[in-house]
Design a protein around this motif. Sequence first.
Motif: not given
Length: 452
Positions: A154, A191-192, A195-196, A198, A202
Motif C-alpha cells: 500500500e 484499493q486502500q 482511496a487515500h 480520492r 483518479s
Amino acid sequence: MSLLSAGNRRDFLKLTAAGTLLGSGFTNRVSAAESCAPENLSQINVSHYLLRNVRLEEGFIRKQDVITATRTGLYDIEINGASVAGIHSPGFSSPLPAWDAGGHILLPATRDMHIHLDKTFYGEGWRAPLPRKSVIDMIHQEEQILPELVPTSEGRAEKLIGLLQSKGSTEARSHCNIDPISQLQGLAHLQQAIAHHRQDFSAKIVAFPQHGLLRAHVEGMMRGAMKMGADYVGGLDPTNVDGAMEKSLDTMFSIALDFAAPIDIHLHETEPHGVAAIRYMLKTVRDNPQLKGKVTISHAFALGTLSGKELDAMIEELKEQQFSIATTVPIGRVIMPLPQLRAAGIPVWSGTDTIADHWQPFGSGSMLEKANVYSQLYRGPDEYSLSRALGIATNEILPLNSQGEQQWPKAQDPATMMLVAASCSAEAVAHVAPVMATFHQGKQVFGALAKI
Ligand SMILES: [Zn+2]
C-alpha cells in the motif's frame, strides 16, 4: 502532502533552473516565480482562484503552408471548483487570490493507462530486475518476490502515485495481481492506496491474472476481485501462458459478461499466437455486441507483425469493434503500427507499465517521456508532429486541433492540467520538459507557485 517542505522547495528550484536551460527564447523570459524568494512559494489551497501569467497555445505559425512554430500568449485563468471558470486577458482585475504561473505553458494533464501500482519496488531504493528467459521464468521469479512485497504494497503504491503526479499524471489504469500468492490482499491494499488519493488522483483497477488465468486456476479469485470492486477484467497470453487460447479467452469473456465489466488483456504474444488471439477476441465481440467498445489490448505486439492488406483489415475490424490499445511505446524489435491505429481513430493510450519492479526498471514515470519516444520512433521532429504526439498521453486532448484552432482549455473544461517549463507542447515533448505544477479537477496536487 505539504509542498512547503524544504525537500519540495529544493525540487522546485532545481526544476525551475532546468527549465531556464531549455530552448531558444525561453531564457529571455525570467518569470516572476523564478525571481521570487522561496518563501513566496505555496501550494494553492483555495477552490476559487486565479492563475496569472499562464501561457496558452493560440495557433500554428505557417511559412508557405508549412507549420514552423506555435503562437502562444499569456492569460489569467480563473479556476472555480473542479473547472476552468474563465480565461481572461493578462492583468484581469479581480479580488480573487492569485498565483503566478511564471509564463509556463499550460497543457492537459496526462494519464498513465498501463501501470502496476500494486507490486512496485518504488520508494525503497534501487533494485534491478533479475536476468530472465521467458514470461514463465518471470512468473517463477515473481512467486519468490510476492510474499515479501504484498504485505507492504500500500505505501509503495502511494509513493508511486506521488511520482506520477509530479510528472503531470492525475489518472491511471492500474493492473493488480490476482494470483495464488497475492490472492485478494494486493487488491485490498491497492484499493486502500487509491482511496487515500480520492481527492487528488483518479485510478481504475484491472484484476490481472499474472500467473495465468487457467494455469494458476484463479477464475474463482478473479470473480472475487470483481465482487470486491475491480473495474476491469484482465487476461494474459492465452497460448504462451495458459496453453489453451480459446478456453482462456472464453473464461475471461465470461467473467466480463457476468459482471458487465470491460476488459484489459496483456497480450505479449506475436505471430502466430497473438494474431490468432486478437482475431478470436474480435470474433467474440462481434458475437456479443454488449462487449463492443469494452476491450483494451495492452501491448498488442502481434499488431507489429502484420503489414499491408493484412494490417489494414485488422485495423478496420479493431475500429469496427471499438477496441483500444494501451502501449508503453516499446523500443525493440517490434515496430508497432501506432500512427496507423491513431489515424484510423482507434484510441491509443500510453502507459509506463511501471518504472521499478521485477519486470522492468526503465523510465521516469513521465508520459511526456512516452510522447517523446513516440515522436522519435514514429512521427518525426517537426513542430506539428511533436504537438500531435502529446495526444497519446492525454487521450487526444490537445490545446490546438489539427487545423491549429484553439480548442483547450475552454470555460467549463475540467481543470485537470499541468504547467510545464516549455514554450509550447512541441517543446514540452521534444525536451521532456519539467512539470512545474499539476492540477486535478481544480486542486493543485504537485508543485509550488508564487503567491501574488
Ligand atoms: Zn503490464
